[in-house]
Design an enzyme around this catalytic site. Sequence first.
Site, PDB file in Angstrom:
ATOM      1  N   CYS A 121       0.834  -1.200   0.000  1.00 10.87           N
ATOM      2  CA  CYS A 121       0.000   0.000   0.000  1.00 10.87           C
ATOM      3  C   CYS A 121       0.875   1.260   0.000  1.00 10.87           C
ATOM      4  O   CYS A 121       1.557   1.536  -0.973  1.00 10.87           O
ATOM      5  CB  CYS A 121      -0.990  -0.030   1.157  1.00 10.87           C
ATOM      6  SG  CYS A 121      -2.355   1.147   0.979  1.00 10.87           S
ATOM      7  N   HIS A 148      -3.431  -5.068   0.011  1.00 11.71           N
ATOM      8  CA  HIS A 148      -2.940  -5.609   1.278  1.00 11.71           C
ATOM      9  C   HIS A 148      -2.961  -7.140   1.252  1.00 11.71           C
ATOM     10  O   HIS A 148      -3.930  -7.766   1.719  1.00 11.71           O
ATOM     11  CB  HIS A 148      -3.796  -5.088   2.439  1.00 11.71           C
ATOM     12  CG  HIS A 148      -3.533  -3.668   2.795  1.00 11.71           C
ATOM     13  ND1 HIS A 148      -2.594  -3.294   3.730  1.00 11.71           N
ATOM     14  CD2 HIS A 148      -4.074  -2.521   2.314  1.00 11.71           C
ATOM     15  CE1 HIS A 148      -2.572  -1.972   3.830  1.00 11.71           C
ATOM     16  NE2 HIS A 148      -3.453  -1.472   2.980  1.00 11.71           N
ATOM     17  N   GLU A 177      -1.616  -9.190   3.114  1.00 11.35           N
ATOM     18  CA  GLU A 177      -1.644  -9.806   4.448  1.00 11.35           C
ATOM     19  C   GLU A 177      -3.063 -10.195   4.869  1.00 11.35           C
ATOM     20  O   GLU A 177      -3.245 -11.010   5.779  1.00 11.35           O
ATOM     21  CB  GLU A 177      -1.009  -8.875   5.486  1.00 11.35           C
ATOM     22  CG  GLU A 177      -1.811  -7.657   5.877  1.00 11.35           C
ATOM     23  CD  GLU A 177      -1.667  -6.476   4.923  1.00 11.35           C
ATOM     24  OE1 GLU A 177      -2.147  -5.377   5.281  1.00 11.35           O
ATOM     25  OE2 GLU A 177      -1.085  -6.647   3.828  1.00 11.35           O
TER      26      GLU A 177
END
Length: 246
Positions: A113, A216, A218
Amino acid sequence: MRKLPLIGLTLDAEQPGGYSKLPWYALRQNYFASVVRAGGLPVALPHEAALAEAYLDEVDGLLVTGGAFDVDPSLYGGGPAHETVTLKQGRTAFELAMVQGALARDMPVLGICGGEQLLAVALGGTLIQHIPDSVADCLPHEQPNPRTEPGHEVAITEGSLLAHAAGTLRMAVNSAHHQAVATPGPRALVNAVAPDGVIEGIESTGHRFALGVQWHPEYAVDPKDQAILDAFVAACRDAAAARRAA
């Protein structure tokens, strides 16, 4: 001898209020968990720019995280700051020192990001300060639905490091940004684009692994998200082994 590659993760910084009456650091647990799943040993990096080289002496890779703030336009010749721009000067100074130092060592870097945007700037690129003012008929890149769900898809550049890491040319991604890369710079290429043409990923053309994605991974909203973290940690493992053998 340590067996797991040590991965440094940059923290966000917050002013007093909420968790503490004093300034505090923060980072979501899923950043750390995604590195652990990839076989890395994650450590948090407080914002001490003067210690950047000392940190880099210890870690095997650098993960630059996102946050609700922007890169100072003065760092990429962006002119006056847009009214929506929010700065965290101390964090940016630290992260830029870390990225520049890591690139100089050819240490693996993953930017997520805002970390992708900072990597682009470090590689000589520029940013769009506010997507709705620059891209006609743009998607809602600050997606209204939860971050645990995809907001749109991206097309991945064939033959890119990202394509190799993800093993696909199309992914569903979450979207939490009002800025984006405008130009990747002379030392980088675009590796992912949203349907509205907004750049969603960049990578260095001159380093073993210097990759940035605007979304993102994750959160693992796409089955291939974890593969990006896996490839990054594998590159850190290989770099550490090469350094020990030298």
